[in-house]
Write a protein that holds these residues in place. Structure first.
Motif, mmCIF file in Angstrom:
data_model
loop_
_atom_site.group_PDB
_atom_site.id
_atom_site.type_symbol
_atom_site.label_atom_id
_atom_site.label_comp_id
_atom_site.label_asym_id
_atom_site.label_seq_id
_atom_site.Cartn_x
_atom_site.Cartn_y
_atom_site.Cartn_z
ATOM 1 N N SER A 3 0.809 -1.214 0.000
ATOM 2 C CA SER A 3 0.000 0.000 0.000
ATOM 3 C C SER A 3 0.845 1.267 0.000
ATOM 4 C CB SER A 3 -0.954 -0.003 1.183
ATOM 5 O OG SER A 3 -0.217 0.009 2.393
ATOM 6 N N ASN A 4 2.001 1.274 0.681
ATOM 7 C CA ASN A 4 2.861 2.461 0.665
ATOM 8 C C ASN A 4 3.335 2.773 -0.750
ATOM 9 O OD1 ASN A 4 2.793 3.123 3.379
ATOM 10 N ND2 ASN A 4 4.510 1.798 3.874
ATOM 11 N N ASP A 5 3.685 1.736 -1.501
ATOM 12 C CA ASP A 5 4.167 1.935 -2.863
ATOM 13 C C ASP A 5 3.060 2.486 -3.755
ATOM 14 O OD1 ASP A 5 6.476 0.853 -1.872
ATOM 15 O OD2 ASP A 5 6.170 -1.121 -2.783
ATOM 16 N N VAL A 6 1.870 1.958 -3.616
ATOM 17 C CA VAL A 6 0.735 2.435 -4.408
ATOM 18 C C VAL A 6 0.416 3.877 -4.038
ATOM 19 C CG1 VAL A 6 -1.721 2.105 -4.864
ATOM 20 C CG2 VAL A 6 -0.209 0.128 -4.705
ATOM 21 N N ARG A 7 0.480 4.196 -2.768
ATOM 22 C CA ARG A 7 0.204 5.558 -2.306
ATOM 23 C C ARG A 7 1.223 6.532 -2.889
ATOM 24 N NH1 ARG A 7 0.460 4.821 3.088
ATOM 25 N NH2 ARG A 7 -1.516 3.747 2.936
ATOM 26 N N ILE A 8 2.488 6.177 -2.859
ATOM 27 C CA ILE A 8 3.531 7.049 -3.405
ATOM 28 C C ILE A 8 3.362 7.188 -4.919
ATOM 29 C CG2 ILE A 8 6.021 7.211 -3.846
ATOM 30 C CD1 ILE A 8 6.422 6.053 -1.015
ATOM 31 N N LEU A 9 3.036 6.093 -5.587
ATOM 32 C CA LEU A 9 2.807 6.146 -7.028
ATOM 33 C C LEU A 9 1.642 7.075 -7.362
ATOM 34 C CD1 LEU A 9 3.553 5.018 -9.832
ATOM 35 C CD2 LEU A 9 1.875 3.234 -9.436
ATOM 36 N N ALA A 10 0.552 6.958 -6.626
ATOM 37 C CA ALA A 10 -0.608 7.819 -6.876
ATOM 38 C C ALA A 10 -0.303 9.277 -6.559
ATOM 39 C CB ALA A 10 -1.796 7.339 -6.048
#
Length: 148
Positions: A3-10
């Protein structure tokens, strides 16, 4: 993807897409339809290249943390090389306005880097993951106070 990676990507992709939309409108007004197409293509290229780079870098950080810094440098070199190949392939294109493409590409890249930096700074990511089985005094579990 965690989820951290997806959040940073978004948090990096959304501002880049917004700047790309603004660049498409401005390029459309200044250079016509080909300018708008150039800005859209540049925005897609930035989001695609930088997004894939972030994904590869996060996977490397989790699986091979000792190679993280070297992988980051190699990744940015590879992104510049891919961009050079893309520009060389479309050097004489009439599909889009090259100046609108170039300005939008630079603006999108700068916004991506700034947004990704901000997202990393605001993220509360543990540098060391706590181990629930090991005690705080060493690797061995503590013995109970009773002796049999």
């Amino acid at each position: 993807m965690p989820s951290n990676d997806v959040r940073i990507l978004a948090q990096a992709a959304v501002p880049t897409a917004a700047v790309g939309a603004i660049a498409a409108v401005v390029s459309g007004v200044v250079a016509g339809g080909k300018g708008a197409v150039g800005a859209v293509v540049a925005t897609v290229v930035v989001i695609l290249f930088m997004g894939l780079g972030l994904y590869v870098l996060q996977r490397t950080a989790k699986s091979l943390p000792h190679l993280f810094q070297a992988m980051g440098l190699m990744l940015y070199a590879a992104q510049i090389l891919l961009l050079f190949i893309f520009l060389a392939a479309f050097k004489n294109t009439t599909l889009f306005h090259p100046r609108a493409f170039a300005v939008s590409l630079v603006a999108g890249t700068l916004v991506w880097i700034a947004a990704q930096t901000r997202a990393h700074m605001k993220a509360k990511i543990l540098y060391v993951e706590p181990d629930s089985t090991a005690s705080t005094k060493g690797d061995r579990p503590e013995k109970s106070g009773r002796s049999s």
